[in-house]
Design a protein around this motif. Structure first.
Motif, PDB file in Angstrom:
ATOM      1  N   GLY A 136      -1.976   9.675   6.549  1.00 37.55           N
ATOM      2  CA  GLY A 136      -1.290   8.450   7.402  1.00 37.55           C
ATOM      3  C   GLY A 136      -0.954   8.777   8.464  1.00 37.55           C
ATOM      4  N   LEU A 137      -0.688   7.702   9.202  1.00 37.49           N
ATOM      5  CA  LEU A 137      -0.465   7.855  10.865  1.00 37.49           C
ATOM      6  C   LEU A 137       0.834   7.686  11.183  1.00 37.49           C
ATOM      7  CD1 LEU A 137      -3.454   5.617  12.213  1.00 37.49           C
ATOM      8  CD2 LEU A 137      -3.178   8.181  12.363  1.00 37.49           C
ATOM      9  N   GLY A 138       1.672   7.193  10.263  1.00 33.36           N
ATOM     10  CA  GLY A 138       3.291   7.033  10.580  1.00 33.36           C
ATOM     11  C   GLY A 138       3.253   5.546  11.236  1.00 33.36           C
ATOM     12  N   LEU A 139       2.352   5.024  11.205  1.00 32.61           N
ATOM     13  CA  LEU A 139       2.614   3.581  12.083  1.00 32.61           C
ATOM     14  C   LEU A 139       2.737   2.283  11.304  1.00 32.61           C
ATOM     15  CD1 LEU A 139      -0.298   4.023  14.533  1.00 32.61           C
ATOM     16  CD2 LEU A 139       1.891   3.939  14.999  1.00 32.61           C
ATOM     17  N   GLY A 140       2.556   2.414   9.868  1.00 31.34           N
ATOM     18  CA  GLY A 140       2.774   1.076   8.976  1.00 31.34           C
ATOM     19  C   GLY A 140       4.099   0.690   9.077  1.00 31.34           C
ATOM     20  N   LEU A 141       5.198   1.431   8.685  1.00 27.73           N
ATOM     21  CA  LEU A 141       6.397   0.700   8.798  1.00 27.73           C
ATOM     22  C   LEU A 141       6.814   0.305  10.198  1.00 27.73           C
ATOM     23  CD1 LEU A 141       8.511   2.829   6.314  1.00 27.73           C
ATOM     24  CD2 LEU A 141       7.734   0.494   6.155  1.00 27.73           C
ATOM     25  N   PHE A 142       6.401   1.141  11.177  1.00 29.91           N
ATOM     26  CA  PHE A 142       7.046   0.813  12.683  1.00 29.91           C
ATOM     27  C   PHE A 142       6.295  -0.713  13.132  1.00 29.91           C
ATOM     28  CE2 PHE A 142       5.145   0.759  17.025  1.00 29.91           C
ATOM     29  CZ  PHE A 142       6.367   0.620  17.644  1.00 29.91           C
TER      30      PHE A 142
ATOM     31  N   GLU B 176       6.587   8.386  12.843  1.00 22.93           N
ATOM     32  CA  GLU B 176       7.604   8.920  12.189  1.00 22.93           C
ATOM     33  C   GLU B 176       6.991   8.960  10.699  1.00 22.93           C
ATOM     34  OE1 GLU B 176       9.891  10.670  13.095  1.00 22.93           O
ATOM     35  OE2 GLU B 176      10.370   9.944  15.206  1.00 22.93           O
ATOM     36  N   ARG B 177       7.079  10.155   9.995  1.00 23.90           N
ATOM     37  CA  ARG B 177       6.694  10.375   8.779  1.00 23.90           C
ATOM     38  C   ARG B 177       7.806  11.177   8.247  1.00 23.90           C
ATOM     39  NH1 ARG B 177       1.566  12.012   7.251  1.00 23.90           N
ATOM     40  NH2 ARG B 177       1.496  10.161   5.660  1.00 23.90           N
ATOM     41  N   ALA B 178       7.951  10.966   6.592  1.00 19.52           N
ATOM     42  CA  ALA B 178       8.758  11.780   5.900  1.00 19.52           C
ATOM     43  C   ALA B 178       8.306  12.648   4.716  1.00 19.52           C
ATOM     44  CB  ALA B 178       9.837  11.002   5.385  1.00 19.52           C
ATOM     45  N   VAL B 179       6.807  12.609   5.036  1.00 21.33           N
ATOM     46  CA  VAL B 179       6.001  13.490   3.860  1.00 21.33           C
ATOM     47  C   VAL B 179       5.160  14.341   4.597  1.00 21.33           C
ATOM     48  CG1 VAL B 179       6.237  11.960   1.946  1.00 21.33           C
ATOM     49  CG2 VAL B 179       4.472  11.580   3.683  1.00 21.33           C
TER      50      VAL B 179
ATOM     51  N   SER C 246       0.888  -1.290  -0.008  1.00 17.87           N
ATOM     52  CA  SER C 246      -0.007  -0.024  -0.085  1.00 17.87           C
ATOM     53  C   SER C 246       0.776   1.319  -0.171  1.00 17.87           C
ATOM     54  CB  SER C 246      -1.033   0.171   1.169  1.00 17.87           C
ATOM     55  OG  SER C 246      -0.356   0.169   2.371  1.00 17.87           O
ATOM     56  N   ASN C 247       2.010   1.390   0.809  1.00 19.67           N
ATOM     57  CA  ASN C 247       2.930   2.412   0.749  1.00 19.67           C
ATOM     58  C   ASN C 247       3.498   2.674  -0.811  1.00 19.67           C
ATOM     59  OD1 ASN C 247       2.906   3.146   3.247  1.00 19.67           O
ATOM     60  ND2 ASN C 247       4.768   2.337   3.954  1.00 19.67           N
ATOM     61  N   ALA C 248       3.824   1.451  -1.485  1.00 23.01           N
ATOM     62  CA  ALA C 248       4.434   1.408  -2.719  1.00 23.01           C
ATOM     63  C   ALA C 248       3.501   2.096  -3.805  1.00 23.01           C
ATOM     64  CB  ALA C 248       4.907   0.250  -3.193  1.00 23.01           C
ATOM     65  N   LEU C 249       2.060   2.038  -3.387  1.00 22.59           N
ATOM     66  CA  LEU C 249       0.943   2.434  -4.534  1.00 22.59           C
ATOM     67  C   LEU C 249       0.787   3.964  -3.988  1.00 22.59           C
ATOM     68  CD1 LEU C 249      -1.622  -0.505  -4.088  1.00 22.59           C
ATOM     69  CD2 LEU C 249      -0.224   0.272  -6.101  1.00 22.59           C
ATOM     70  N   LYS C 250       0.725   4.003  -2.463  1.00 27.03           N
ATOM     71  CA  LYS C 250       0.471   5.558  -2.237  1.00 27.03           C
ATOM     72  C   LYS C 250       1.732   6.534  -2.765  1.00 27.03           C
ATOM     73  CE  LYS C 250      -0.183   7.483   2.783  1.00 27.03           C
ATOM     74  NZ  LYS C 250      -0.309   6.442   3.858  1.00 27.03           N
ATOM     75  N   TYR C 251       3.014   6.191  -2.400  1.00 26.80           N
ATOM     76  CA  TYR C 251       4.121   6.873  -2.860  1.00 26.80           C
ATOM     77  C   TYR C 251       4.650   6.680  -4.034  1.00 26.80           C
ATOM     78  CZ  TYR C 251       3.739   7.552   2.291  1.00 26.80           C
ATOM     79  OH  TYR C 251       3.013   7.941   3.447  1.00 26.80           O
ATOM     80  N   GLY C 252       4.233   5.721  -4.779  1.00 27.39           N
ATOM     81  CA  GLY C 252       4.644   5.454  -6.052  1.00 27.39           C
ATOM     82  C   GLY C 252       4.389   6.271  -7.144  1.00 27.39           C
TER      83      GLY C 252
ATOM     84  N   MET D 117       9.340  -3.027  -4.590  1.00 25.79           N
ATOM     85  CA  MET D 117      10.176  -1.744  -5.328  1.00 25.79           C
ATOM     86  C   MET D 117       8.978  -0.907  -6.177  1.00 25.79           C
ATOM     87  SD  MET D 117      12.927  -2.264  -8.190  1.00 25.79           S
ATOM     88  CE  MET D 117      12.227  -1.803  -9.499  1.00 25.79           C
ATOM     89  N   ASP D 118       9.275   0.362  -5.748  1.00 25.71           N
ATOM     90  CA  ASP D 118       8.217   1.198  -6.570  1.00 25.71           C
ATOM     91  C   ASP D 118       9.376   1.992  -7.217  1.00 25.71           C
ATOM     92  OD1 ASP D 118       8.860   3.650  -4.914  1.00 25.71           O
ATOM     93  OD2 ASP D 118       7.827   2.580  -3.437  1.00 25.71           O
ATOM     94  N   ARG D 119       8.788   3.047  -8.119  1.00 18.99           N
ATOM     95  CA  ARG D 119       9.590   3.860  -8.738  1.00 18.99           C
ATOM     96  C   ARG D 119       9.054   5.483  -8.282  1.00 18.99           C
ATOM     97  NH1 ARG D 119       8.743  -0.592 -11.213  1.00 18.99           N
ATOM     98  NH2 ARG D 119      10.459  -1.603 -12.361  1.00 18.99           N
TER      99      ARG D 119
HETATM  100  P1  ADP Z   1       2.257   6.457   6.680  1.00 20.38           P
HETATM  101  O1  ADP Z   1       2.535   5.965   5.470  1.00 20.38           O
HETATM  102  O2  ADP Z   1       0.980   6.186   7.434  1.00 20.38           O
HETATM  103  O3  ADP Z   1       2.915   7.939   6.692  1.00 20.38           O
HETATM  104  P2  ADP Z   1       4.357   4.495   7.293  1.00 20.38           P
HETATM  105  O4  ADP Z   1       4.895   4.171   8.500  1.00 20.38           O
HETATM  106  O5  ADP Z   1       3.992   3.703   6.436  1.00 20.38           O
HETATM  107  O6  ADP Z   1       3.186   5.414   7.580  1.00 20.38           O
HETATM  108  O7  ADP Z   1       5.407   5.175   6.440  1.00 20.38           O
HETATM  109  C1  ADP Z   1       6.224   6.194   7.188  1.00 20.38           C
HETATM  110  C2  ADP Z   1       6.579   7.244   6.306  1.00 20.38           C
HETATM  111  O8  ADP Z   1       7.746   6.541   5.439  1.00 20.38           O
HETATM  112  C3  ADP Z   1       5.805   7.732   5.260  1.00 20.38           C
HETATM  113  O9  ADP Z   1       5.340   8.836   5.824  1.00 20.38           O
HETATM  114  C4  ADP Z   1       6.699   7.962   4.046  1.00 20.38           C
HETATM  115  O10 ADP Z   1       7.319   9.414   4.358  1.00 20.38           O
HETATM  116  C5  ADP Z   1       7.654   7.321   4.029  1.00 20.38           C
HETATM  117  N1  ADP Z   1       7.791   5.871   3.167  1.00 20.38           N
HETATM  118  C6  ADP Z   1       7.053   4.647   3.492  1.00 20.38           C
HETATM  119  N2  ADP Z   1       7.020   3.870   2.370  1.00 20.38           N
HETATM  120  C7  ADP Z   1       7.304   4.922   1.360  1.00 20.38           C
HETATM  121  C8  ADP Z   1       7.763   4.619   0.057  1.00 20.38           C
HETATM  122  N3  ADP Z   1       7.350   3.304  -0.613  1.00 20.38           N
HETATM  123  N4  ADP Z   1       8.169   5.406  -0.837  1.00 20.38           N
HETATM  124  C9  ADP Z   1       8.417   6.833  -0.308  1.00 20.38           C
HETATM  125  N5  ADP Z   1       8.244   6.912   1.005  1.00 20.38           N
HETATM  126  C10 ADP Z   1       7.852   6.112   1.829  1.00 20.38           C
END
Ligand code: ADP
Length: 610
Positions: free
Chosen positions: A551-557, A541-544, A495-501, A522-524
């Motif tokens: 997003g909640l910043g919990l998926g990768l955690f 933690e989020r980088a966007v 879902s992250n790959a689709l969201k940020y892809g 892998m996304d592009r």
């Molecule tokens: P969320 O997606 O809800 O913000 P996640 O824990 O899934 O939380 O992701 C944390 C952060 O990692 C995202 O906010 C985003 O900045 C970065 N990120 C995760 N997956 C990707 C990805 N495939 N491409 C670019 N950035 C990503």
């Protein structure tokens, strides 16, 4: 130097400086006191020396005056009788008023032809045993005829021809030639007996007596000579009678015959046990004084004994040094306590600050999270509510409801409900992971199949976004895993790959060897900045920006925690604008027993980066 020692020195620099200053001041004070003591000692010594020398000189001058007085007795009468002389000397109260003198005598000057008549005369005066000694023919004689008081020692000297003995003769010659009192060099007095355990050195003072008024020239003096008034002295008795301060107790006195302190010419020494010495480090106090004793030089050597230095000196120095050290130590301890107290207070306040900052940060994160969570929950809720309102309106419309539209509405409702349930599940997972209540149900699975099935669920979503998701799983990869958790991992990554892809194709690859399975998503898309790559696996933690991406910043955690719970690792390889590849390594046998029962950590250790 070890850093602990350095930091200790830096922290206590003030205390050590104070100690250094204290020690320096103590050192200066001690050296000042020592110098002052030394000067006082030297002054005290000089005074004692001056006093001793003066007393001795005065005493010897008095003796000479007394002998000159006795000469007056002879000058005033042609003939002095024994009784007369006795009475005169008795009136002098010799032993009381002139201590140290052995007696006063008169030695008569005789030519060889006068000798017999002289002896007969003395016999007749009541001394039948009188004789001239030593025997022998000599050109001149000086026979001791009177010697008062007539005690046992002095009686032994009667009849002694002093001119027969060179030292005495020399003194008499000098007295004769000068007409003045003359002292002899060192002699052993005839009064010294064999029984004297410590025989004392002695000397004599002679005063010439003439017939008539004193002649002017030496030849005339010799012609008019009647004899000598003289006094023998025992040196020990003489010096003991002086009793000047410190003598014999703190100061030693050596008296030498002559103008120099030459060994072998000692007249007297107050020392019993060898050379006097001063304590270590003390310059030995020693002073020489030359006296003139009836025309003969004497050298007096005064030396301080150790007891002279110890008198009241060490106490003062010890007080100064002890007091100085005590004050220094107290100063050091007080300053150190002060510094330590201040350091502890600063540390406590720094800790307080840190805790306050942490608490504030935690509150900020919580508030942020609540607002994000509320927003995230509201979005599907709002659209769910809208869809339901639409459905309700259609049902209320006259005529039969449009079945296709209703089915679409119901689908949408279901999607929103699913989204809501996923969000709630995520929150519950975080809570479970934080409290370590995560349970795994391991079962034999084929990773390729699980992946394909999961990706299939995203088909509708992917199609709607125009994204192609491919699964590449050339070989079956079997292992023991928890299906639900594995699906969660895959869901989050896909879902992250689709969201940020950015709508670009997404590739999912499954590989495996004998030990572990490798899953890559892998996304592009937008990619991740290097400084964010580590942090995004943390909670919230989020980088966007949330304006662009929800997003909640919990998926990768959660993903990171689950992978670790399965005994694996997760890492990311990404560059901004060039897409991201998330790689998960999973052991085929599942986690060890310990891992299963293990408490999930609240914050993850940083995952591997490529
Ligand atoms: P969320 O997606 O809800 O913000 P996640 O824990 O899934 O939380 O992701 C944390 C952060 O990692 C995202 O906010 C985003 O900045 C970065 N990120 C995760 N997956 C990707 C990805 N495939 N491409 C670019 N950035 C990503």
């Amino acid at each position: 130097m070890p850093s602990r020692l350095l930091s200790h020195l830096r922290r206590n620099a003030a205390a050590y400086c104070a100690m250094l200053v204290g020690l320096l001041v103590t050192g200066f004070a001690a050296s000042y006191v020592q110098r002052d003591l030394r000067e006082r000692q030297e002054r005290r010594f000089e005074e004692a020396v001056h006093d001793g020398a003066e007393r001795l000189q005065q005493r010897l001058d008095t003796y000479q005056a007394m002998l000159l007085g006795t000469r007056g007795l002879f000058s005033s009468s042609q003939r002095v009788e024994r009784d007369e002389f006795h009475a005169y000397v008795e009136s002098l109260e010799l032993y009381r008023r002139y201590p140290g003198i052995q007696g006063i005598g008169f030695a008569q000057w005789l030519r060889p032809w006068e000798r017999q008549a002289h002896v007969d005369e003395v016999h007749a005066s009541g001394l039948p045993d009188y004789h001239l000694w030593p025997e022998g023919e000599r050109p001149e004689y000086t026979a001791v005829v009177f010697l008062e008081p007539m005690d046992e020692r002095n009686q032994r000297a009667l009849g002694f021809d002093m001119f027969s003995e060179p030292i005495r003769q020399q003194a008499m010659q000098r007295a004769l030639e000068t007409g003045l009192p003359a002292a002899s060099d060192r002699v052993r007095l005839v009064q010294e007996t064999e029984q004297d355990v410590r025989p004392q050195a002695g000397f004599l003072i002679y005063v010439p007596v003439y017939r008539g008024p004193e002649p002017a020239t030496p030849e005339a003096r010799r012609g008019a000579l009647r004899g000598f008034v003289y006094a023998p002295f025992r040196m020990g008795d003489l010096v003991r009678g002086l009793s000047f301060p410190g003598f014999g107790r703190t100061i030693d006195l050596d008296i030498y015959d002559g103008a120099e302190a030459r060994a072998g010419e000692e007249l007297y020494s107050s020392r019993q046990d060898g050379l006097a010495w001063a304590p270590r480090g003390q310059k030995n106090l020693r002073q020489e004084v030359t006296l003139s004793v009836a025309g003969a030089p004497w050298t007096l050597v005064f030396t301080a004994r150790p007891s002279f230095f110890s008198k009241g000196t060490s106490g003062q120095l010890a007080t100064v040094v002890g007091g100085g050290l005590l004050v220094t130590l107290l100063l050091f301890l007080i300053i150190r306590a002060e510094v330590n107290g201040r350091a502890a207070a600063e540390a406590a306040s720094a800790e307080q600050c840190r805790l306050t900052h942490e608490a504030q940060a935690a509150v900020r994160v919580r508030d942020e999270f609540l607002s994000v969570a509320a927003h995230e929950l509201r979005t599907p809720l709002t659209s769910l509510k809208l869809q339901l309102q639409l459905l309700y309106r259609q049902l209320r419309q006259p005529g039969p409801p449009d079945r296709t539209r209703m089915e679409r509405g119901m689908d949408s409702c279901e999607r929103q409900a699913t989204r809501l349930s996923q969000l709630v599940d995520s929150l519950l997972d975080v809570s479970r992971l934080s409290t370590g209540r995560l349970e795994l149900h391991l079962e034999p699975l084929e990773l390729g199949e699980v992946t394909r099935e999961l990706v299939h669920r995203f088909e509708t979503e992917a199609r709607a976004a125009g994204v192609e998701v491919t699964v590449d799983s050339p070989q079956p990869v079997h292992g023991r895993w928890d299906r639900l958790r594995l699906e969660q991992v895959l869901t989050n990554l896909v879902s992250n790959a689709l969201k940020y892809g950015r709508g670009a194709p997404v590739d999912v690859r499954v590989r495996g060897d004998e030990a572990q399975a490798v899953l890559e998503v892998m996304d592009r898309g937008i990619g991740i900045a290097p400084e964010d790559a580590r942090r995004i696996f943390g909670r919230f933690e989020r980088a966007v920006s949330s304006r662009h991406y929800g997003g909640l910043g919990l998926g990768l955690f959660i993903t990171h925690q689950l992978v670790e719970a399965l005994g694996g690792e997760i890492s990311v390889d990404s560059r901004p604008g060039e897409g991201s590849t998330f790689t998960v390594l999973l052991p085929l046998t599942g986690p060890g027993d310990a891992s299963q029962a293990r408490d999930a950590p609240s914050e993850p250790p940083p995952p591997t980066l490529h």
